[in-house]
Design a protein around this motif. Sequence first.
Motif, PDB file in Angstrom:
ATOM      1  N   SER A  25      -1.518   4.755  12.129  1.00 34.33           N
ATOM      2  CA  SER A  25      -2.703   4.982  11.305  1.00 34.33           C
ATOM      3  C   SER A  25      -2.321   5.632   9.979  1.00 34.33           C
ATOM      4  O   SER A  25      -2.922   5.329   8.945  1.00 34.33           O
ATOM      5  N   ASP A  26      -1.320   6.505   9.979  1.00 36.76           N
ATOM      6  CA  ASP A  26      -0.888   7.161   8.732  1.00 36.76           C
ATOM      7  C   ASP A  26      -0.426   6.140   7.691  1.00 36.76           C
ATOM      8  O   ASP A  26      -0.745   6.255   6.511  1.00 36.76           O
ATOM      9  N   LYS A  27       0.331   5.135   8.131  1.00 31.66           N
ATOM     10  CA  LYS A  27       0.809   4.110   7.201  1.00 31.66           C
ATOM     11  C   LYS A  27      -0.342   3.251   6.687  1.00 31.66           C
ATOM     12  O   LYS A  27      -0.374   2.887   5.513  1.00 31.66           O
ATOM     13  N   ALA A  28      -1.291   2.943   7.562  1.00 31.60           N
ATOM     14  CA  ALA A  28      -2.451   2.152   7.142  1.00 31.60           C
ATOM     15  C   ALA A  28      -3.288   2.919   6.126  1.00 31.60           C
ATOM     16  O   ALA A  28      -3.713   2.359   5.109  1.00 31.60           O
ATOM     17  N   ILE A  29      -3.519   4.192   6.370  1.00 35.48           N
ATOM     18  CA  ILE A  29      -4.301   5.019   5.456  1.00 35.48           C
ATOM     19  C   ILE A  29      -3.595   5.155   4.112  1.00 35.48           C
ATOM     20  O   ILE A  29      -4.229   5.031   3.052  1.00 35.48           O
ATOM     21  N   ALA A  30      -2.291   5.369   4.131  1.00 39.19           N
ATOM     22  CA  ALA A  30      -1.536   5.506   2.889  1.00 39.19           C
ATOM     23  C   ALA A  30      -1.612   4.221   2.066  1.00 39.19           C
ATOM     24  O   ALA A  30      -1.811   4.254   0.846  1.00 39.19           O
ATOM     25  N   TRP A  31      -1.458   3.073   2.716  1.00 40.52           N
ATOM     26  CA  TRP A  31      -1.535   1.791   2.011  1.00 40.52           C
ATOM     27  C   TRP A  31      -2.930   1.586   1.428  1.00 40.52           C
ATOM     28  O   TRP A  31      -3.073   1.208   0.265  1.00 40.52           O
ATOM     29  N   ARG A  32      -3.959   1.851   2.245  1.00 40.94           N
ATOM     30  CA  ARG A  32      -5.346   1.715   1.778  1.00 40.94           C
ATOM     31  C   ARG A  32      -5.582   2.576   0.533  1.00 40.94           C
ATOM     32  O   ARG A  32      -6.146   2.115  -0.447  1.00 40.94           O
ATOM     33  N   ASP A  33      -5.117   3.811   0.584  1.00 44.34           N
ATOM     34  CA  ASP A  33      -5.351   4.734  -0.526  1.00 44.34           C
ATOM     35  C   ASP A  33      -4.608   4.331  -1.796  1.00 44.34           C
ATOM     36  O   ASP A  33      -5.052   4.636  -2.895  1.00 44.34           O
ATOM     37  N   ARG A  34      -3.487   3.623  -1.660  1.00 40.20           N
ATOM     38  CA  ARG A  34      -2.746   3.132  -2.837  1.00 40.20           C
ATOM     39  C   ARG A  34      -3.382   1.887  -3.440  1.00 40.20           C
ATOM     40  O   ARG A  34      -3.226   1.613  -4.624  1.00 40.20           O
ATOM     41  N   HIS A  35      -4.088   1.092  -2.616  1.00 41.36           N
ATOM     42  CA  HIS A  35      -4.573  -0.205  -3.073  1.00 41.36           C
ATOM     43  C   HIS A  35      -6.073  -0.284  -3.361  1.00 41.36           C
ATOM     44  O   HIS A  35      -6.538  -1.301  -3.876  1.00 41.36           O
ATOM     45  N   TYR A  36      -6.826   0.751  -3.031  1.00 45.67           N
ATOM     46  CA  TYR A  36      -8.265   0.738  -3.267  1.00 45.67           C
ATOM     47  C   TYR A  36      -8.686   1.994  -4.024  1.00 45.67           C
ATOM     48  O   TYR A  36      -8.234   3.093  -3.712  1.00 45.67           O
ATOM     49  N   GLU A  37      -9.563   1.813  -4.978  1.00 50.16           N
ATOM     50  CA  GLU A  37     -10.191   2.935  -5.676  1.00 50.16           C
ATOM     51  C   GLU A  37     -11.279   3.507  -4.759  1.00 50.16           C
ATOM     52  O   GLU A  37     -11.827   2.776  -3.928  1.00 50.16           O
ATOM     53  N   PRO A  38     -11.623   4.785  -4.923  1.00 46.65           N
ATOM     54  CA  PRO A  38     -12.654   5.380  -4.057  1.00 46.65           C
ATOM     55  C   PRO A  38     -13.973   4.606  -4.020  1.00 46.65           C
ATOM     56  O   PRO A  38     -14.564   4.442  -2.949  1.00 46.65           O
ATOM     57  N   ASP A  39     -14.430   4.090  -5.164  1.00 43.76           N
ATOM     58  CA  ASP A  39     -15.694   3.343  -5.154  1.00 43.76           C
ATOM     59  C   ASP A  39     -15.554   2.000  -4.438  1.00 43.76           C
ATOM     60  O   ASP A  39     -16.521   1.495  -3.867  1.00 43.76           O
ATOM     61  N   GLU A  40     -14.358   1.424  -4.415  1.00 44.44           N
ATOM     62  CA  GLU A  40     -14.134   0.166  -3.690  1.00 44.44           C
ATOM     63  C   GLU A  40     -14.213   0.378  -2.179  1.00 44.44           C
ATOM     64  O   GLU A  40     -14.650  -0.514  -1.453  1.00 44.44           O
ATOM     65  N   LEU A  41     -13.767   1.535  -1.717  1.00 44.32           N
ATOM     66  CA  LEU A  41     -13.813   1.809  -0.275  1.00 44.32           C
ATOM     67  C   LEU A  41     -15.231   1.666   0.243  1.00 44.32           C
ATOM     68  O   LEU A  41     -15.455   1.095   1.319  1.00 44.32           O
TER      69      LEU A  41
END
Length: 61
Positions: A25-41
Amino acid sequence: MKREFTVVENAGYIGEADIRSFPSSDKAIAWRDRHYEPDELESLHVQIACDLPDGSRTYEY
């Protein structure tokens, strides 16, 4: 069963799409945070999913 954690767009909605899977889950979260802006989430309904042994899916990550 080996767990995979998947970045998902439109989580829980029609058109749900698995984007990329990771062994933790840590790797998935890190990747998500690098590739999406907060408003995109929020607008893209991006979640981290984990498929469970019984065939169901959880978004608790």
